[in-house]
Design a protein around this motif. Sequence first.
Motif: not given
Length: 526
Positions: A254-269
Amino acid sequence: MYRIVVCDHIHQKGLDMLSSQSDIAMLNLATLPKDELLKSLHNADVAITRSSTSVGEEFLANVPNLKAIVRAGVGVDNVDIDACSKQGIVVMNVPTANTIAAVELTMTHILSAIRNFPGANAQLKVERKWKREDWYGTELKGKRVGVIGFGNIGSRVGIRCKAFEAEVLAYDPYIHPSKAINAGASYVKDFDEILHCDIITIHTPKNAETKNMITAKEIAKMKDGVILINCARGGLYNEQDLYDGLVSGKIRWAGIDVFEKEPGTTCKLLDLPNVYVTPHIGANTLESQEEIAKQAAQAAMEAARGISYPNALNLPSNTAQIPAFVAQYTELTQKLGFLCSQLDKSVLNSLEITAQGEISKYVDSLETYAVVGVLKPSLDDKINYINAPFIAQDRGIKIQKTALEGSKTYKNLITLTARTNNGSISVSGTVFDDNIIRVSAINEFEVLIEPKGRMLLFKNTDVPGVIGSVGQILGKHQINIADFRLARNTKKEALAVILVDNMVSAEVLQELSGISACISLQMVVI
């Protein structure tokens, strides 16, 4: 003087545009702390913001004179649009300036995923290991790429994938199939066909219809080893379901530039080795930042002057019920009305709006913009999109709308015919691909010119030497010509439409009028 406040940092080119205008007072407050900024907005006519300025209750309480807000970018998550509407403030964004930047980032993610580029780079640079056997990738050639949303960005991604000899499938229920076909893609109506592709990339806005567009249900239908790309908006893919699919191996990369909650520093992806991420940098090129600033500045100036509101998000047309292309024709229609009113300043008796082509289905949506355009020069701030129909009725202005299925000259064509005490004036215009707005005719003269800036309309008998005489006079007075278009009619008359960089004084206009071949001369500003 119109007062435009810049609340956040934009490229210097945009600031230069604003500061160079004789009727604009630009105040750059981007370096102020936000509490101090709010105290300095009282007299602002237009504000330019980015994501770091929250346009909510506190902001709106400090802007009693604000006409419009320009969000220098695409997203307006930081703007309370409903509250702005209640206060009569038009909200605009700049949706196309970062198109190429977003397209190229998407291609970067696609190519990184199929060739495992970030992993190979990290292993060699960080671990200092030379293990070529770990990094067998695949080729884009021959793969099926599914593009969800085939607008400005998605269509260009499709074209670039075609250049790599991939097969492209486009899913977008809001476009005509010919747009996909003309780009070399296959247009599909069944969403499941997209789910069977090797690579899927999404390019839609985030709304109730598209949020969680890809969940475990859709992932289950995908090919094993599918590659998913999202450089559009966080939340279009359900992040938990995306995570589960990546862990199971159903999703290869997966190539991801955007996150549901930003900044996405805690996203487990971010914990997964088969996810390549960037921190929402789709618009982060020097070129796009310059273009965003320039378009934001232009929109702010047009809004301050009341000429038009490019890419407005809270105007009368229900954007949920009309295609996106109609928005460009609302802007064109208002500019045509504004042009009409300057070419004939006498009492307006009637206005006919003729729409030809696909836009003819939406001629009713154009009426308000046409009326605002023709009445704006005489009423200024007293007219707006809410009261325009009532003012037209009170003044006894008859509005007529005509819808024609096709046009002989352009795919879509708008013509306004204003009848006044002096006679009538007719102007036409169209919008080309990439939202390029042009005036195509003035009365019987066929021209093709951008309706922006200062224009001289010089009508003359069609005899030799006129162009030279006009150029000589303008040059003598240090007035630079930005564009020059010439048209003829069957009466041996010519019309020159001249875009100039400077305002032309009454003395220079009088000198131009003294040219023996001159029939009429008008100066208009759009």
